[in-house]
Design a protein around this motif. Structure first.
Motif, PDB file in Angstrom:
ATOM      1  N   GLU A  35       1.380  -0.868  -0.243  1.00 23.29           N
ATOM      2  CA  GLU A  35      -0.152   0.035   0.352  1.00 23.29           C
ATOM      3  C   GLU A  35       0.747   1.328   0.220  1.00 23.29           C
ATOM      4  N   ASP A  36       0.518   2.685   0.165  1.00 25.84           N
ATOM      5  CA  ASP A  36       1.021   3.863  -0.674  1.00 25.84           C
ATOM      6  C   ASP A  36       1.801   3.408   1.000  1.00 25.84           C
ATOM      7  N   ALA A  37       2.664   3.887   1.173  1.00 29.41           N
ATOM      8  CA  ALA A  37       3.564   4.444   3.001  1.00 29.41           C
ATOM      9  C   ALA A  37       3.038   5.645   3.841  1.00 29.41           C
ATOM     10  N   GLY A  38       2.837   6.553   3.026  1.00 30.38           N
ATOM     11  CA  GLY A  38       2.433   8.020   3.839  1.00 30.38           C
ATOM     12  C   GLY A  38       1.137   7.174   4.222  1.00 30.38           C
ATOM     13  N   ASP A  39      -0.414   6.450   3.427  1.00 27.53           N
ATOM     14  CA  ASP A  39      -1.328   5.807   4.299  1.00 27.53           C
ATOM     15  C   ASP A  39      -1.354   5.533   5.095  1.00 27.53           C
ATOM     16  N   LEU A  40      -0.025   4.535   5.341  1.00 24.84           N
ATOM     17  CA  LEU A  40       0.279   3.691   6.609  1.00 24.84           C
ATOM     18  C   LEU A  40       1.200   4.228   7.478  1.00 24.84           C
ATOM     19  N   VAL A  41       1.944   5.385   7.228  1.00 23.40           N
ATOM     20  CA  VAL A  41       2.824   6.375   8.379  1.00 23.40           C
ATOM     21  C   VAL A  41       1.107   7.479   8.854  1.00 23.40           C
ATOM     22  N   ARG A  42       0.160   7.393   8.494  1.00 22.42           N
ATOM     23  CA  ARG A  42      -0.998   8.880   8.491  1.00 22.42           C
ATOM     24  C   ARG A  42      -1.866   7.943   9.528  1.00 22.42           C
ATOM     25  N   ARG A  64       7.882  18.527  20.835  1.00 24.42           N
ATOM     26  CA  ARG A  64       6.610  18.122  20.692  1.00 24.42           C
ATOM     27  C   ARG A  64       7.065  18.472  18.976  1.00 24.42           C
ATOM     28  N   ARG A  65       6.826  16.896  17.738  1.00 25.75           N
ATOM     29  CA  ARG A  65       6.536  16.732  16.313  1.00 25.75           C
ATOM     30  C   ARG A  65       5.416  16.667  15.512  1.00 25.75           C
ATOM     31  N   THR A  66       4.783  17.123  14.912  1.00 28.65           N
ATOM     32  CA  THR A  66       3.634  16.665  14.271  1.00 28.65           C
ATOM     33  C   THR A  66       4.247  14.686  13.006  1.00 28.65           C
ATOM     34  N   ARG A  67       3.058  14.157  13.277  1.00 35.39           N
ATOM     35  CA  ARG A  67       3.586  13.221  11.969  1.00 35.39           C
ATOM     36  C   ARG A  67       4.059  13.778  10.519  1.00 35.39           C
TER      37      ARG A  67
END
Length: 383
Positions: A35-42, A64-67
């Motif tokens: 699947e799309d890596a960005g979708d999995l990360v989010r 603190r950093r945002t995803r």
């Protein structure tokens, strides 16, 4: 040392602070992700992630950093490696720090490449085919890689991404030993508070740093200029930046700007040369260390007329500290005794060597604060 395989989902679910993700080797096959890596990360990482400074120059602080910030910056770091066309990644950077979270966890996801993580100086390198590799390095990585020269020589190309501290002298030796055209080194300059500020391709002529596209200089109102509002190219100024990737303290809004501990000499609107650090700060193995704080702690331990800590170039860690001690009037000091005294106390950093001297000259022509030009790669960074 084997590299047990984790799925991308298992790695992200554990998160960058998990002991198993930091302290044990592993392999993740982002190239096989369906699947799309960005979708999995989010979908898997929390909306915000906390990182902590080391606490070596004061209390450890949470930033603190945002995803989305992390994913965006991982894309910028991946773009630095993209022209090298890597086919796999070997990383030495622990994910608990910002640089490791970016370069070890997320850059391989951005590149859709398999990544082998090795957390220790000793151990096996990936038993994989020859080809083009990216290496995510911290200072000691270059000495570790020099021990594996046959592995390096079997690669078609090695593109190194380095951060967290000054580039050690072993890096230049590593490049020279690898042979012409086989190795490149890209450095990233930044901090826990800012993420990556600038980058450069390393060279023996100490090239200037280029700001990332989303970073801007914030002019110092007290800095000298050339009479028309441009910073004086011969003046050192505090590095203050503006960026959409600045971190936030928990419960507070993101920082509008941040002044780092670094002094720089601007080279036009978007480049600079690093001059040193403010307030007697040095960086050893990615940890900010205040020379003044170390010296104050040592004065409470060692009965002496005077003492000073000196940063010295180090092949493994970029820099180490050496201690110079002046005995009390009419008395002698033994180096072994001094070492025993300081070894029993919880110091931020233990001096590597102790020197007994008659006096310490702090004049401009006396004992230098460094023994070499400073060349950091302070980046993205584990501070």
């Amino acid at each position: 040392m084997s590299h047990p395989e984790l799925t991308p989902h298992a790695l992200l679910t554990a998160g960058p602070a998990a002991p198993g993700v930091n302290e044990s080797p592993w392999l993740v096959r982002w190239d096989l992700l369906g699947e799309d890596a960005g979708d999995l990360v989010r979908r898997t990482l929390p909306p915000t992630l906390d990182f902590h400074t080391s606490g070596t120059t004061g209390p450890s602080e949470c930033w603190r950093r945002t995803r989305d910030q992390l994913w965006e910056e991982a894309g910028m770091l991946a773009a630095l490696l993209g022209p090298e066309r890597p086919e796999a990644v070997l990383s030495f950077a622990p994910p608990r720090h910002v640089y490791g979270a970016l370069a070890t966890l997320l850059v391989p996801a951005r590149l859709r490449l398999p990544v082998w993580y090795r957390p220790h100086f000793f151990g096996a390198l990936p038993p994989s085919p020859v080809g083009r590799w990216a290496v995510v390095a911290v200072p000691w990585s270059f000495s570790a890689l020099r021990r594996k020269r046959a592995w390096i020589e079997a690669r078609e190309r090695v593109a190194v991404l380095h951060s967290t501290a000054m580039l050690p002298s072993a890096a230049q030796d590593f490049v020279q030993e690898a042979g012409p055209g086989r190795v490149s080194v890209r450095e990233v300059f930044g901090s826990t508070e800012t993420g990556g500020i600038a980058w450069r391709e390393w060279g023996p002529d100490d090239p200037p740093w280029d700001l990332f596209d989303d970073v801007e200089f914030v002019p110092d109102p007290h800095a000298p200029d050339d009479g028309v509002g441009t910073p004086d190219a011969d003046a050192d100024v505090p590095l203050t930046v503006r960026s959409p990737r600045l971190a936030a303290r928990p419960g507070l809004a993101p920082l509008p700007t941040w002044q780092t501990d670094d002094l720089v000499r601007p080279c036009g609107a978007r480049r600079f040369r690093f001059s040193g650090r403010r307030g007697g700060l040095v960086k050893i193995n990615g940890r900010r260390v205040s020379l003044g704080a170390v010296e104050r702690a040592l004065r409470a331990v060692v009965d002496c007329a005077d003492l000073a800590c000196l940063p010295v170039a180090d092949e493994l860690s970029g820099e180490h500290l050496e201690l110079y001690v002046v005995p009390p009037p009419g008395r002698r000091l033994d180096r072994a005794r001094v070492r025993a005294l300081i070894a029993g106390h919880d110091l931020t950093v233990q001096p590597r060597h102790v020197h007994i001297v008659d006096r310490i000259d702090r004049s401009p022509t006396g004992l230098p604060r460094r023994t070499h030009p400073t060349r950091p790669a302070d980046a993205g960074a584990a501070t």
